[in-house]
Design an enzyme around this catalytic site. Structure first.
Site, PDB file in Angstrom:
ATOM      1  N   TRP A  18      -8.956  -1.125  -2.749  1.00  0.00           N
ATOM      2  CA  TRP A  18      -9.164  -0.232  -3.901  1.00  0.00           C
ATOM      3  C   TRP A  18      -8.220   0.965  -3.897  1.00  0.00           C
ATOM      4  CZ3 TRP A  18     -15.095   0.486  -5.327  1.00  0.00           C
ATOM      5  CH2 TRP A  18     -15.580  -0.741  -5.791  1.00  0.00           C
ATOM      6  N   LYS A  19      -7.513   1.159  -2.794  1.00  0.00           N
ATOM      7  CA  LYS A  19      -6.602   2.314  -2.676  1.00  0.00           C
ATOM      8  C   LYS A  19      -7.372   3.599  -2.997  1.00  0.00           C
ATOM      9  CE  LYS A  19      -2.842  -0.804  -3.571  1.00  0.00           C
ATOM     10  NZ  LYS A  19      -1.487  -1.034  -4.047  1.00  0.00           N
ATOM     11  N   HIS A 104      -0.341  -0.607   5.628  1.00  0.00           N
ATOM     12  CA  HIS A 104      -0.012  -0.891   4.227  1.00  0.00           C
ATOM     13  C   HIS A 104       1.300  -0.178   3.890  1.00  0.00           C
ATOM     14  CE1 HIS A 104      -0.127  -0.880  -0.128  1.00  0.00           C
ATOM     15  NE2 HIS A 104      -0.960  -1.899  -0.041  1.00  0.00           N
ATOM     16  N   GLU A 174       3.016  -8.564   2.116  1.00  0.00           N
ATOM     17  CA  GLU A 174       3.068  -7.918   0.802  1.00  0.00           C
ATOM     18  C   GLU A 174       4.483  -7.413   0.522  1.00  0.00           C
ATOM     19  OE1 GLU A 174      -1.074  -6.417  -0.492  1.00  0.00           O
ATOM     20  OE2 GLU A 174      -0.171  -4.883   0.752  1.00  0.00           O
ATOM     21  N   GLY A 180       1.800  -3.748  -7.343  1.00  0.00           N
ATOM     22  CA  GLY A 180       1.531  -2.950  -8.538  1.00  0.00           C
ATOM     23  C   GLY A 180       2.569  -3.085  -9.638  1.00  0.00           C
ATOM     24  N   SER A 219       0.516  -7.995  -6.698  1.00  0.00           N
ATOM     25  CA  SER A 219       0.318  -8.460  -8.076  1.00  0.00           C
ATOM     26  C   SER A 219      -0.427  -9.795  -8.182  1.00  0.00           C
ATOM     27  CB  SER A 219       1.660  -8.530  -8.824  1.00  0.00           C
ATOM     28  OG  SER A 219       2.226  -7.238  -8.939  1.00  0.00           O
ATOM     29  N   GLY A 240      -4.839  -5.526  -4.943  1.00  0.00           N
ATOM     30  CA  GLY A 240      -5.000  -4.121  -5.296  1.00  0.00           C
ATOM     31  C   GLY A 240      -5.663  -3.972  -6.647  1.00  0.00           C
ATOM     32  N   GLY A 241      -4.864  -3.734  -7.677  1.00  0.00           N
ATOM     33  CA  GLY A 241      -5.375  -3.441  -9.013  1.00  0.00           C
ATOM     34  C   GLY A 241      -6.447  -4.399  -9.515  1.00  0.00           C
TER      35      GLY A 241
HETATM   36  P1  PGA Z   1      -1.551  -4.969  -6.260  1.00  0.00           P
HETATM   37  O1  PGA Z   1      -1.604  -4.281  -4.808  1.00  0.00           O
HETATM   38  O2  PGA Z   1      -2.441  -6.170  -6.213  1.00  0.00           O
HETATM   39  O3  PGA Z   1      -2.050  -3.906  -7.194  1.00  0.00           O
HETATM   40  O4  PGA Z   1      -0.121  -5.343  -6.496  1.00  0.00           O
HETATM   41  C1  PGA Z   1      -1.668  -5.049  -3.653  1.00  0.00           C
HETATM   42  C2  PGA Z   1      -1.765  -4.166  -2.441  1.00  0.00           C
HETATM   43  O5  PGA Z   1      -1.071  -3.137  -2.383  1.00  0.00           O
HETATM   44  O6  PGA Z   1      -2.528  -4.467  -1.501  1.00  0.00           O
END
Ligand code: PGA
Length: 258
Positions: A18-19, A104, A174, A180, A219, A240-241
């Site tokens: 979730w950052k 990360h 990643e 993102g 992504s 992430g998102g």
């Molecule tokens: P994202 O991020 O799915 O929004 O690209 C992935 C992550 O940073 O773990």
């Protein structure tokens, strides 16, 4: 989702990062996901959400009775001490976490974390009884220079603890340029990097390296999850998102429905 992704020996993990997003009200996403998982077809993967540390306890409570595990996004290498603002692996464990993400690319970039720092954090996770999700990935410039496999090899060698086992460590690949951005590598590119990671893990950790999970992140969304998760040596996703909303995250978990 119709397609299924399977690996003969390694149970997949779909992990949400979730950052720096989420307030107490985000609890409803976890309860919604728990309901979807209980009602829907059985997912053959493990499911993890890594919220900000402020929400670990609350979401652990919200996830009670479901298959959703809760994790942290970072930890300090030491168990306690004079480190204002930091959180130890032991504290995350105490709050209900079972996993912690370390290294990360946003931590590596924003906080200057080196491979040695990441390794110390991963060792702290193991010491506390948490599974360490160790992230590696090349920048766009490194990719364009043809350095991807060298960069990943160096990061793996420097960031993974010697004591890593298939149960205690997960590797997340990643590509920094895919995080993102909505851009992803081709399935072929992902296959090449994951095969190289698998070979490095097998060389260093033998049988444990063969069974260690290697997640793809960057992504991942419901529309590309099935294709990415079907790539050989991809044993799940770090999201992430698309992990912030129960419906999107469930769509990704759907790549692993039996
Ligand atoms: P994202 O991020 O799915 O929004 O690209 C992935 C992550 O940073 O773990």
């Amino acid at each position: 989702m119709a397609a299924t992704a399977k690996s003969p020996r390694v149970k997949a993990l779909v992990a949400g990062n979730w950052k720096m997003n989420g307030l107490k009200a985000s609890r409803k996403e976890v309860t919604a996901l728990a309901k979807r998982l209980a009602k829907g077809k059985r997912a053959s993967c493990d499911v993890l959400i890594c919220p900000p540390a402020t929400l670990v306890g609350l979401l652990k409570e919200a996830a009670k009775g479901s298959k959703i595990a809760i994790g942290g996004q970072d930890c300090h290498a030491k168990p306690s001490g004079a480190h204002t603002g930091d959180i130890s692996a032991e504290m995350l464990k105490d709050a209900g976490a079972s996993h912690v993400i370390v290294g990360h690319s946003e931590r590596r970039a924003d906080h200057g974390e080196t491979d040695a720092v990441v390794r110390a954090k991963a060792e702290a996770a193991l010491r506390a009884g948490l599974v360490a999700i160790v992230c590696v990935g090349e920048t766009e410039a490194q990719r364009d220079a043809g350095e991807t496999l060298t960069v990943i090899g160096t990061q793996l060698a420097g960031s993974l603890p010697d004591a890593a086992t298939a149960k205690t460590v997960v590797v997340a690949y990643e590509p920094v340029w895919a995080i993102g951005t909505g851009r992803t590598p081709t399935a072929d590119d992902v296959a090449k990097v994951h095969a190289a990671i698998r070979a490095a893990l097998k060389k260093r950790f033998r049988g444990e390296g063969e069974a260690m999970r290697i997640l793809y992140g960057g992504s991942v969304k419901p529309s590309n999850a099935a294709e990415l998760m079907a790539v050989p040596n991809v044993n799940g996703a770090l999201v992430g998102g698309a992990s912030l909303k129960a419906e999107d995250f469930y769509g990704i978990i759907g790549a692993y429905q039996a």
